[in-house]
Motif scaffolding. Structure first.
Motif, PDB file in Angstrom:
ATOM      1  N   UNK A 112      48.968  51.091 -35.901  1.00  0.00           N
ATOM      2  CA  UNK A 112      48.702  49.816 -35.238  1.00  0.00           C
ATOM      3  C   UNK A 112      47.672  48.977 -35.990  1.00  0.00           C
ATOM      4  N   UNK A 113      46.752  49.617 -36.728  1.00  0.00           N
ATOM      5  CA  UNK A 113      45.731  48.844 -37.463  1.00  0.00           C
ATOM      6  C   UNK A 113      46.112  48.644 -38.927  1.00  0.00           C
ATOM      7  N   UNK A 114      47.343  49.044 -39.292  1.00  0.00           N
ATOM      8  CA  UNK A 114      47.846  48.722 -40.620  1.00  0.00           C
ATOM      9  C   UNK A 114      47.857  49.845 -41.623  1.00  0.00           C
ATOM     10  N   UNK A 115      47.631  51.084 -41.202  1.00  0.00           N
ATOM     11  CA  UNK A 115      47.730  52.210 -42.126  1.00  0.00           C
ATOM     12  C   UNK A 115      49.186  52.388 -42.554  1.00  0.00           C
TER      13      UNK A 115
ATOM     14  N   UNK B 174      42.962  53.270 -49.260  1.00  0.00           N
ATOM     15  CA  UNK B 174      44.396  53.040 -49.078  1.00  0.00           C
ATOM     16  C   UNK B 174      44.967  53.842 -47.919  1.00  0.00           C
ATOM     17  N   UNK B 175      44.298  54.917 -47.524  1.00  0.00           N
ATOM     18  CA  UNK B 175      44.757  55.677 -46.359  1.00  0.00           C
ATOM     19  C   UNK B 175      44.798  54.803 -45.114  1.00  0.00           C
ATOM     20  N   UNK B 176      43.957  53.768 -45.083  1.00  0.00           N
ATOM     21  CA  UNK B 176      43.829  52.914 -43.907  1.00  0.00           C
ATOM     22  C   UNK B 176      44.394  51.506 -44.139  1.00  0.00           C
ATOM     23  N   UNK B 177      45.177  51.383 -45.195  1.00  0.00           N
ATOM     24  CA  UNK B 177      45.795  50.099 -45.499  1.00  0.00           C
ATOM     25  C   UNK B 177      44.871  49.132 -46.211  1.00  0.00           C
TER      26      UNK B 177
END
Length: 249
Positions: A171-174, A44-47
């Protein structure tokens, strides 16, 4: 897909996986550590969520198709991330290639521990910001930075480094509310610059170092690679750094 001197696996272009849910948690959790009293690192840290991360790991770890991610920069050079899915010898290899070189050079490998010189923050940012748009591969600056981030081996970072990683994660959704903490966690767990000075030859290079160690950390990656003098000078130019000093006569 072919990489010179790296012909013992079935390499496939992996760039399409960057948009798949679960990729960034697979790639960056390797940098995360759990310390008692702190929040346990999670997809979840990275979305991502756990199901997406597990599903994507099956693709990344396919022993019949090894994903490779090209990050082209100046002078025809490319940093390449390869998921080395050799049965019994899984790992992630970070290579440096150039069409005129006889083989790829090893920047780092991870198979539970790190091997190889890695890159300084300055080198990672320079590669990130100088994409060769005429060559296939990853051109998006956020993705380039995060693909290379596990290579980071540096003792001192500039004050803007956390904000730079934070922006790339966003930018990558985090998640916006945790991206800054994630960025700081990743940077805290970088390798020290000293680990770039292992003195071991690249397992793919087939030869020893051609240069003595420079006085400056700026050129550490140059002396660590098995390059001729013209190749080393061209790489220094592509990295925007000083060439190695001439050998003593």
């Amino acid at each position: 897909m072919l990489i010179k001197g790296y012909d013992y696996g079935r390499l496939v272009a992996g760039e399409w996986l960057l948009e798949r849910a679960g990729f960034w948690s697979n790639h960056l959790l390797v940098m995360c550590r759990f310390t008692s009293g702190e929040t346990r690192p999670a997809p979840e840290w990275f979305g991502d969520d756990g199901a997406d991360t597990d599903a994507l790991s099956e693709v990344l770890l396919d022993d019949q198709a090894w994903p490779a991610f090209h990050i082209p920069f100046q002078g025809g050079h490319s940093a390449v991330v390869v998921y080395r899915n050799l049965i019994g010898d899984y790992g992630i290899d970070y290579l440096l290639t150039q069409p005129d070189w006889p083989r790829s050079e090893d920047l780092s490998s991870f198979d539970g521990d790190w091997y190889g010189p890695g890159l300084s923050w300055r080198d990672i940012v320079h590669i990130t910001e100088t994409p060769d748009l005429t060559a296939p591969g990853v051109h998006d600056t956020a993705a380039r930075l995060l693909l290379l981030l596990p290579l980071l081996a540096d003792d001192e970072l500039p004050p803007e480094a956390p904000a730079r990683v934070n922006a790339a994660l966003a930018a990558i959704g985090a998640p916006d509310d945790s991206a800054q903490d994630t960025a700081e966690h990743l940077l805290r767990n970088r390798r020290p610059a000293a680990s770039r000075r292992g003195g071991a030859d690249s397992p793919l290079s087939g030869g020893g170092h051609r240069h003595t160690e420079p006085d400056s950390d700026e050129a550490a990656v140059l002396w660590a690679l098995n390059l001729t003098r013209p190749q080393s000078d061209a790489l220094a130019d592509a990295l925007g750094s000083r060439p190695l000093p001439a050998p003593a006569s």
